[in-house]
Design a protein around this motif. Structure first.
Motif, PDB file in Angstrom:
ATOM      1  N   GLN A 233      23.470  11.011  -2.749  1.00 34.22           N
ATOM      2  CA  GLN A 233      24.597  11.280  -1.842  1.00 34.22           C
ATOM      3  C   GLN A 233      25.783  10.371  -2.190  1.00 34.22           C
ATOM      4  O   GLN A 233      26.927  10.827  -2.316  1.00 34.22           O
ATOM      5  CB  GLN A 233      24.168  11.023  -0.393  1.00 34.22           C
ATOM      6  CG  GLN A 233      25.345  11.071   0.581  1.00 34.22           C
ATOM      7  CD  GLN A 233      25.012  10.545   1.966  1.00 34.22           C
ATOM      8  OE1 GLN A 233      25.276  11.213   2.946  1.00 34.22           O
ATOM      9  NE2 GLN A 233      24.444   9.361   2.071  1.00 34.22           N
ATOM     10  N   ALA A 234      25.500   9.057  -2.327  1.00 34.47           N
ATOM     11  CA  ALA A 234      26.578   8.096  -2.601  1.00 34.47           C
ATOM     12  C   ALA A 234      27.273   8.444  -3.917  1.00 34.47           C
ATOM     13  O   ALA A 234      28.502   8.358  -4.031  1.00 34.47           O
ATOM     14  CB  ALA A 234      26.012   6.675  -2.646  1.00 34.47           C
ATOM     15  N   MET A 235      26.479   8.843  -4.898  1.00 38.48           N
ATOM     16  CA  MET A 235      27.048   9.188  -6.205  1.00 38.48           C
ATOM     17  C   MET A 235      27.951  10.422  -6.081  1.00 38.48           C
ATOM     18  O   MET A 235      29.067  10.450  -6.613  1.00 38.48           O
ATOM     19  CB  MET A 235      25.917   9.450  -7.193  1.00 38.48           C
ATOM     20  CG  MET A 235      26.413   9.881  -8.533  1.00 38.48           C
ATOM     21  SD  MET A 235      25.343   9.359  -9.832  1.00 38.48           S
ATOM     22  CE  MET A 235      25.661   7.629  -9.913  1.00 38.48           C
ATOM     23  N   ILE A 236      27.492  11.429  -5.358  1.00 43.84           N
ATOM     24  CA  ILE A 236      28.294  12.655  -5.203  1.00 43.84           C
ATOM     25  C   ILE A 236      29.595  12.345  -4.442  1.00 43.84           C
ATOM     26  O   ILE A 236      30.651  12.893  -4.730  1.00 43.84           O
ATOM     27  CB  ILE A 236      27.463  13.752  -4.494  1.00 43.84           C
ATOM     28  CG1 ILE A 236      26.286  14.176  -5.388  1.00 43.84           C
ATOM     29  CG2 ILE A 236      28.327  14.967  -4.151  1.00 43.84           C
ATOM     30  CD1 ILE A 236      25.204  14.966  -4.685  1.00 43.84           C
ATOM     31  N   MET A 237      29.498  11.412  -3.471  1.00 40.94           N
ATOM     32  CA  MET A 237      30.708  11.031  -2.730  1.00 40.94           C
ATOM     33  C   MET A 237      31.694  10.257  -3.610  1.00 40.94           C
ATOM     34  O   MET A 237      32.857  10.086  -3.237  1.00 40.94           O
ATOM     35  CB  MET A 237      30.333  10.145  -1.536  1.00 40.94           C
ATOM     36  CG  MET A 237      29.687  10.883  -0.371  1.00 40.94           C
ATOM     37  SD  MET A 237      29.214   9.691   0.912  1.00 40.94           S
ATOM     38  CE  MET A 237      28.803  10.793   2.267  1.00 40.94           C
ATOM     39  N   GLY A 238      31.204   9.735  -4.738  1.00 37.71           N
ATOM     40  CA  GLY A 238      32.096   8.998  -5.636  1.00 37.71           C
ATOM     41  C   GLY A 238      32.070   7.498  -5.449  1.00 37.71           C
ATOM     42  O   GLY A 238      32.935   6.786  -5.978  1.00 37.71           O
ATOM     43  N   TYR A 239      31.087   6.979  -4.691  1.00 41.16           N
ATOM     44  CA  TYR A 239      30.964   5.525  -4.536  1.00 41.16           C
ATOM     45  C   TYR A 239      30.334   4.909  -5.783  1.00 41.16           C
ATOM     46  O   TYR A 239      29.572   5.564  -6.518  1.00 41.16           O
ATOM     47  CB  TYR A 239      30.045   5.187  -3.354  1.00 41.16           C
ATOM     48  CG  TYR A 239      30.678   5.339  -1.991  1.00 41.16           C
ATOM     49  CD1 TYR A 239      31.676   4.469  -1.565  1.00 41.16           C
ATOM     50  CD2 TYR A 239      30.251   6.331  -1.107  1.00 41.16           C
ATOM     51  CE1 TYR A 239      32.245   4.597  -0.300  1.00 41.16           C
ATOM     52  CE2 TYR A 239      30.810   6.462   0.153  1.00 41.16           C
ATOM     53  CZ  TYR A 239      31.805   5.585   0.549  1.00 41.16           C
ATOM     54  OH  TYR A 239      32.353   5.709   1.792  1.00 41.16           O
ATOM     55  N   ARG A 240      30.570   3.608  -5.992  1.00 43.19           N
ATOM     56  CA  ARG A 240      29.767   2.835  -6.941  1.00 43.19           C
ATOM     57  C   ARG A 240      28.491   2.447  -6.200  1.00 43.19           C
ATOM     58  O   ARG A 240      28.555   1.944  -5.063  1.00 43.19           O
ATOM     59  CB  ARG A 240      30.496   1.548  -7.340  1.00 43.19           C
ATOM     60  CG  ARG A 240      31.672   1.765  -8.264  1.00 43.19           C
ATOM     61  CD  ARG A 240      32.390   0.459  -8.604  1.00 43.19           C
ATOM     62  NE  ARG A 240      31.930  -0.698  -7.859  1.00 43.19           N
ATOM     63  CZ  ARG A 240      31.607  -1.872  -8.394  1.00 43.19           C
ATOM     64  NH1 ARG A 240      31.684  -2.056  -9.683  1.00 43.19           N
ATOM     65  NH2 ARG A 240      31.222  -2.880  -7.634  1.00 43.19           N
ATOM     66  N   ILE A 241      27.347   2.680  -6.797  1.00 41.24           N
ATOM     67  CA  ILE A 241      26.080   2.414  -6.121  1.00 41.24           C
ATOM     68  C   ILE A 241      25.996   0.954  -5.674  1.00 41.24           C
ATOM     69  O   ILE A 241      25.509   0.647  -4.575  1.00 41.24           O
ATOM     70  CB  ILE A 241      24.892   2.778  -7.046  1.00 41.24           C
ATOM     71  CG1 ILE A 241      24.921   4.278  -7.376  1.00 41.24           C
ATOM     72  CG2 ILE A 241      23.553   2.380  -6.412  1.00 41.24           C
ATOM     73  CD1 ILE A 241      24.860   5.221  -6.197  1.00 41.24           C
ATOM     74  N   GLU A 242      26.548   0.029  -6.481  1.00 44.84           N
ATOM     75  CA  GLU A 242      26.508  -1.409  -6.156  1.00 44.84           C
ATOM     76  C   GLU A 242      27.253  -1.718  -4.855  1.00 44.84           C
ATOM     77  O   GLU A 242      27.082  -2.790  -4.280  1.00 44.84           O
ATOM     78  CB  GLU A 242      27.144  -2.246  -7.277  1.00 44.84           C
ATOM     79  CG  GLU A 242      26.606  -2.012  -8.662  1.00 44.84           C
ATOM     80  CD  GLU A 242      27.197  -0.759  -9.289  1.00 44.84           C
ATOM     81  OE1 GLU A 242      26.440   0.221  -9.453  1.00 44.84           O
ATOM     82  OE2 GLU A 242      28.391  -0.740  -9.602  1.00 44.84           O
ATOM     83  N   ASP A 243      28.112  -0.820  -4.404  1.00 46.47           N
ATOM     84  CA  ASP A 243      28.892  -1.077  -3.187  1.00 46.47           C
ATOM     85  C   ASP A 243      28.172  -0.631  -1.917  1.00 46.47           C
ATOM     86  O   ASP A 243      28.685  -0.854  -0.819  1.00 46.47           O
ATOM     87  CB  ASP A 243      30.250  -0.355  -3.266  1.00 46.47           C
ATOM     88  CG  ASP A 243      31.205  -1.031  -4.230  1.00 46.47           C
ATOM     89  OD1 ASP A 243      31.043  -2.248  -4.467  1.00 46.47           O
ATOM     90  OD2 ASP A 243      32.100  -0.342  -4.751  1.00 46.47           O
TER      91      ASP A 243
END
Ligand code: SF4
Ligand code: SF4
Length: 363
Positions: A233-243
């Motif tokens: 989900q986070a990846m699809i939203m465009g976040y950096r996973i580390e954040d």
């Protein structure tokens, strides 16, 4: 634990299409055996809001999953959640989820009835009794942003197993973002959840989890490792996973390796470049030494540099839901206005989550 995350396209909330999509997801991941088992389905019912607001898991997703569990031979299926303000009249009719119980013969559970105290991390917290009484727990989350944790998901969805206002008090027990993420991972572990399914058909972007805008994403996601459903989900939203604090907390504790494989669609190819994300907080830039327990006195400083809720008189109807949910007792009504005591506020944004009129900005 399997590291497979299955992502399937699903364009509408037609029951047949959703059922087919969930079937594809669970047959490509390590779905738990439910035959002759007692199963708890835990949707996200942040508040009993109308389905079209995108605040709750869509009832059709819940219904499709329950139908599949019945076909797979589940002995008894339970369905429930506990919003932050859990009134005695709460029964999830407005969001349509209680109606699913009636249509499918599923048992609705009141999470506030006789909760059981559990030692969770260093805290003693009440948890819904049903968690101790079932064999299988399935988190059915909503694809949404979150002001505090940046994205919500299957792991944080199990925070709802802590009944009612006991949830907001957790923000005082663990006020920094990282401490709160740590606590969420412990609550998730205690919930014994063995599968994380996510309704990403109509998602929420912007100032989620309650006051964002809906957005068609058209996906169903699932994994036996809920952290990986949330990772995708986070990846699809465009976040950096580390954040994403919860993902990092789960990895640090060894609850997940965060090494997903994608048997169906690949999250890396589904990134929505213009998805409206929550801005990553400034405390990310504070040196690790200051974040450590060695310098605890600085933790309150980190909280104070977070964005602050501001209250809009033009939208506020003085319902006082924000006052009732505030764990820090930082809000009051003075001369027909909501007033904030900034010194007391722990920037948990529970008030923002509970406001039914979108009258609180986080700025
Ligand atoms: S919850 Fe929203 S509408 Fe209700 S009193 Fe607070 S700011 Fe006003
Ligand atoms: S005012 Fe809002 S953000 Fe501040 S502590 Fe209370 S509920 Fe949390």
């Amino acid at each position: 634990m399997s590291n497979r995350v299955a992502i399937s396209r699903c364009k509408s909330y037609h029951l047949d299409e959703v059922t087919e999509s969930i079937r594809e997801v669970i047959s490509n991941t390590s779905f738990p055996c439910v035959k002759n088992k007692k199963v708890l389905v835990k949707p996200n019912i942040l508040s009993d809001a109308k389905t079209e607001t995108g605040i709750t898991t869509n009832p059709i997703v819940v219904e499709a999953l329950i139908n599949i569990l019945k076909e797979e031979g589940a002995e008894t299926i339970y369905l429930g959640d506990s919003p932050g303000l859990h009134s005695s009249s709460f029964d999830a009719h407005t969001c349509g989820i209680k109606d699913v119980c009636e249509r499918t013969g599923t048992n609705w559970v009141d999470f506030t009835a006789n909760p059981v105290m559990h030692k969770i991390g260093k805290h003693s917290l009440p948890i819904a009794r049903i968690i101790d009484e079932v064999d299988v727990v399935i988190s059915v989350a909503k694809f949404k942003t979150n002001q505090l944790m940046y994205s919500t998901g299957c792991v944080k969805n199990m925070f709802g197993s802590i009944p009612g206002l006991n949830k907001s008090s957790c923000h005082v027990k663990a006020p920094s973002r990282s401490a709160f993420a740590d606590l969420i991972t412990e609550i998730y572990k205690e919930s014994k959840c063995s599968y994380g399914l996510m309704d990403g058909i109509i998602a929420m972007e912007g100032p989620g989890p309650a006051n964002g805008n809906i957005r068609q994403v058209g996906l169903i996601l699932g994994s036996a490792d809920s952290y990986l459903t949330d990772y995708a989900q986070a990846m699809i939203m465009g976040y950096r996973i580390e954040d994403i604090p919860i993902l990092m907390a789960g990895k640090k504790k060894g609850y997940t390796k965060l090494e997903p494989t994608y048997p169906l669609l690949d999250a890396r190819e589904l990134v929505i470049k213009d998805y409206k994300r929550v801005e990553i907080g400034k405390e990310k830039a504070i040196p690790a030494l200051i974040k450590s327990n060695l310098l605890k006195p600085f933790h309150s400083l980190m909280i104070k540099i977070r964005k602050t809720p501001t209250f809009r008189d033009d939208k506020c109807v003085l319902c006082k839901r924000c006052v009732d949910i505030c764990p820090a007792k930082a809000l009051d009504v003075v001369d027909n206005h909501i007033t904030l005591n900034k010194a007391h506020c722990v920037r948990c944004y529970c008030c923002h989550e509970m406001c039914p009129k979108n009258a609180i900005d986080i700025i």
